[in-house]
Scaffold this active site. Sequence first.
Site: not given
Length: 700
Positions: A338-340, A342, A504
């Site tokens: 998720h976010s960083l 990923s 995500f």
Amino acid sequence: MPSSFVSRCLKWLMRPLLLPPPYQEVQPHWFFCRRAEDNTSWLPFSREDSDKLENACNTVREKEEEVVVAVDGERYDIHVKERKRYAVYWEQAPTEVRRCTWFYKGDKDTRFMPYPEDFSNSLEAYMIAVTLDEWKRKLEFPNGETIILHNPKLIMQYQPIGLQDEWVSSPSEQTRPRTVKRGVDSISVEIPDGEPEKVDHLVFMVHGIGPACDLRFRSIIQCVNDFRSASLSLLASHYKRAQQDGKIGRVEFLPVNWHSALHGDATGVDEDIQRITLPSISRLRHFTNDTLLDLFFYNSPTYCQTIVDTVASEINRLHTLFKQRHPEFNGDVSVVGHSLGSLILFDMLTNQRNGSETRKGPFRLSCDTLEQTLTRLGLQQYLDTLQTENLDLESLALCQDGDLKDLGIPLGPRKKILNYMRRKWLPEVRRRAVHLAPGLQVPPQVTSDHDGNQSSELTMQQSQFHRAQSVTSAVDYEYFDMGIGQVSIDYPQLAFHPQTFFAFGSPIGMFLTVRGLKHIDPNYTFPTCKSFYNIYHPYDPVAYRIEPMIVSEVDLEPMLIPHHKGRKRMHLELKDSLTRMSMDLKNNVLGSLRTAWQSFARLPVAALPPVDEGETTKETNLQDTQVSAEQTEQPEIKVGMLNGGRRIDYVLQEKPIESFNEYLFAIQSHLCYWESEDTALLLLKEIYDKLGVAFEQPQQ
């Protein structure tokens, strides 16, 4: 025969009919305590887990040693004798568990709370009232508590004024009676369903910046718990027949926490940042230091290495531990970021090695040995010194002057070694950068000569993302090169080959572009992972697309993720219907105006192009044909090999309330994935499609 004797006989014969129902032992149910900052709640185990704990409790009475029972999908261990619940996969303070038989609830309580076990045992004086059918009994306790058994349906607890104990939630409730219930079946509580023992697939979930993952400031552990619960519910509704037939079990989701390692005492970064932080607006600055700075830490070579090492080692640790606790598991493993998180996984997967690659470091040197190199330089007397420190050619190429000086090597030999390594091995290191990630290279630089002819060349500096010499002693930028511009570090290897990578709310596309990458070769794939999904909310301010970097010549709309109930959200259906109606109206009006204009102008037939029979019908039906074409299934478009030729970008449907003001819900949109059933269903469908399990759309 005396009548008194007959009456006594009749009374004795009718005694079973006159007695109250016999006393029945209460069926205990096990609960565990969940403590939050402002309250404490008790939650029930599933019936399967409670039965296991009850059986183990009976065993403990016969043995002196501790008995450990695995519960909640073997994510927690219960020490039955100690009455403690311990997390298996993550760090969490142990919590209390209770064998519960009696419960109470005050006027302001929302749910029944269990009494301590010793107090519940004392309340079993209830047996006397039931057996003798004598109610209105008062049970008084040394601490001043009073329990009145009015009747089997009404039992109340009274407290003396001024009494303070662990059960009192507020002083105003000290004089108010509490309702008392016996047995879990007599209270309103939702007992969770047990989880299938069989695990079909394992998923590791990596969080983004900061310690909190949603607007409720919950940890990655709590958010993953919600995601797991949603997936279990979706399996029961969308794979019901497969579950009933025993074809599937469940998907296990485990959290991967790297934030605590970065901000822990080992790095000391929080203390360093705190010394230079201004005292004003302290809460905002604390939030910035604890959350937003993670982006900058990841772009720092020193702390990026810490983050990547933590993520890889934690995933490998969890994978090993899971295999130990589930030796029968033979399924595949996927990763979610998720976010960083990923971006961390993307960089890590880009630098994984498949089985055919044998290099052990960030670059490959020639076949010369350390001894041959020192002999060539006339410095063979330092061979023992270097071998004592376990240095080979690869590690020697990473050494700086200070490192060799610490080994006691004089200035002259140091300069000869460093000069030789730079002159001999740096060109090979640079050549390697071009082939590190095929398909993820910076585009060639186009130049023009004096005659106007254009030529394409891949300059060394541009293709390898060289940076200026860093002042950080931990990393020497001059000797490290990466193919997609990420920070030059040594990327660790995962202990398995992921089946699918789900991103995500991911900024991967933006970071690749900022690093100088404009195009991803359609033939590029991760070395060890063959599937990749980029999932985002349309209002997520952090999310970026991937497909335009692969197929730039075609304007592709992202794939719309279906609602988990099998339809578009109503406001989106209405929006599409209005769009189609407006297009139909527009085309019909234009067709009518054209006909009217032709009739009004009445030009000679020769002045107008011949109108074939049926042309008007063709024009009128053009839009209908286009609409029909949209409704029919379009041929599949291949979008590179990152996802095996399938689509990569998938967009969630916004909720009706979110469509009113996209700016108001922007932050929530970036944090919505943990609670999104649509996202969970997409993951499950990808996993079980590859297992050949049929998807079932539940009836509305």
